[in-house]
Design a protein around this motif. Structure first.
Motif, PDB file in Angstrom:
ATOM      1  N   ASP A 109      31.510  80.395  68.840  1.00 46.80           N
ATOM      2  CA  ASP A 109      32.321  81.441  68.211  1.00 46.80           C
ATOM      3  C   ASP A 109      31.456  82.319  67.308  1.00 46.80           C
ATOM      4  O   ASP A 109      31.601  83.552  67.286  1.00 46.80           O
ATOM      5  CB  ASP A 109      33.450  80.815  67.386  1.00 46.80           C
ATOM      6  N   HIS A 110      30.555  81.673  66.560  1.00 47.22           N
ATOM      7  CA  HIS A 110      29.654  82.418  65.678  1.00 47.22           C
ATOM      8  C   HIS A 110      28.736  83.318  66.497  1.00 47.22           C
ATOM      9  O   HIS A 110      28.468  84.470  66.130  1.00 47.22           O
ATOM     10  CB  HIS A 110      28.835  81.430  64.839  1.00 47.22           C
ATOM     11  N   PHE A 111      28.274  82.803  67.609  1.00 51.40           N
ATOM     12  CA  PHE A 111      27.411  83.555  68.512  1.00 51.40           C
ATOM     13  C   PHE A 111      28.115  84.827  68.974  1.00 51.40           C
ATOM     14  O   PHE A 111      27.538  85.920  68.987  1.00 51.40           O
ATOM     15  CB  PHE A 111      27.052  82.676  69.717  1.00 51.40           C
ATOM     16  N   ASP A 112      29.392  84.692  69.349  1.00 51.26           N
ATOM     17  CA  ASP A 112      30.176  85.844  69.799  1.00 51.26           C
ATOM     18  C   ASP A 112      30.329  86.877  68.689  1.00 51.26           C
ATOM     19  O   ASP A 112      30.199  88.081  68.924  1.00 51.26           O
ATOM     20  CB  ASP A 112      31.563  85.393  70.275  1.00 51.26           C
ATOM     21  N   ARG A 113      30.622  86.420  67.475  1.00 51.77           N
ATOM     22  CA  ARG A 113      30.822  87.351  66.366  1.00 51.77           C
ATOM     23  C   ARG A 113      29.551  88.135  66.044  1.00 51.77           C
ATOM     24  O   ARG A 113      29.599  89.344  65.812  1.00 51.77           O
ATOM     25  CB  ARG A 113      31.278  86.579  65.111  1.00 51.77           C
TER      26      ARG A 113
END
Length: 292
Positions: free
Chosen positions: A231-235
């Motif tokens: 999720d952090h990667f996507d953000r």
């Protein structure tokens, strides 16, 4: 928006009696490095041009090349270096007196003296050339930025596909995780039955042993952290700031969680999934190495 570190830009200008050809290219680099190639006469502009680049680019190796060609129709003012001419004439007279020489210096001899003539640029023309250089660099930077964004979009699309593949494998890990403990319980009970033969198994002791192993083999914490990293990667990927270093760090963390899962779970299926995940992470890492 992810941006690649590779790009190219160029611009042409005509100003102050000069034709200016400027090229700017960037390639991958761990930090920001700027190399400027410019005619020596204009080398004082190097720091000014570097600052313009550093205001737009945060990472990569930038090579700026500027070619200057004087217009054939333009007129330059030549100034004579009188002290140098006087020194040459004085030296020639001394040589003639000492060695009794009769030769005299001709005008062509004097004109062949290095640095005797200095061609001075008009102050207004110099200003026009300087402004043309910076303007050309701005145009080249815009082209380079557009190319880096286009390439970055391609990289981002590929990374998102691979990240989706990782999410699917983590979902499979979640399904397999409970079976690890059940499988260990079954195998341990079978082994004890074989060893003890007709004697009964202490179910309470067996349950305690299974509980201890279950705690050591539990991979749900690592799975939760992996999902959080995804999720952090996507953000980060959707943000506007340069993301290459942050994504590289996240990949290291993701790889660490995958390694832990592989070592904790005594399962051939999970081990196979971990190998696949690590291969996918390595492909993402190769793409991230190209990002600003």
């Amino acid at each position: 928006m992810l941006r690649s570190m590779t790009g190219f830009g160029q611009a042409l200008r005509q100003a102050g009696g000069y034709g200016i050809q400027l090229e700017l290219k960037s390639v991958n680099h761990r930090f920001l490095e700027t190399v400027v190639r410019i005619p020596r006469q204009w080398s004082y502009m190097e720091e000014r041009l570097k600052k313009l680049i550093q205001g737009k680019i945060t990472r990569g190796r930038l090579e700026l090349s500027i070619l200057m060609e004087r217009d054939s129709a333009s007129v330059q003012k030549a100034e004579i270096n009188w002290p140098l001419a006087d020194a040459y004439l004085a030296a020639s007279r001394q040589l003639a007196d000492k060695y009794s020489l009769d030769g005299k210096l001709a005008i062509q001899d004097l004109l062949s003296i290095p640095d005797l003539l200095a061609f001075k640029e008009d102050a207004d023309e110099i200003h026009l050339v300087e402004e043309a250089m910076t303007d050309a660099l701005q145009e080249a930077l815009e082209q380079l930025a557009a190319m880096r964004e286009t390439e970055g979009a391609h990289l981002h699309a590929d990374i998102k596909e691979r990240l989706l593949s990782l999410r699917r494998r983590v979902a499979l890990l979640e399904e397999l995780a409970p079976a690890v403990v059940d499988d260990y319980h079954r195998k341990l009970k079978q082994r004890l039955s074989t060893l003890l033969e007709d004697r009964s198994i202490d179910e309470q002791r067996l349950a305690l042993e299974v509980a201890l192993i279950a705690d050591k083999a539990d991979i749900m914490e690592e799975i939760t952290r992996l999902k959080s990293h995804f999720d952090h990667f996507d953000r980060i990927g959707e943000g506007s700031e340069p993301a290459g270093r942050k994504l590289d760090f996240l990949l290291q963390e993701m790889n660490r969680e995958a390694n832990t899962i592989g070592s904790k779970a005594n399962s051939a299926e999970i081990a196979a999934l971990v190998v696949e995940m690590k291969a996918e992470m390595e492909k993402i890492r190769e793409q991230v190495q190209n990002l600003e």
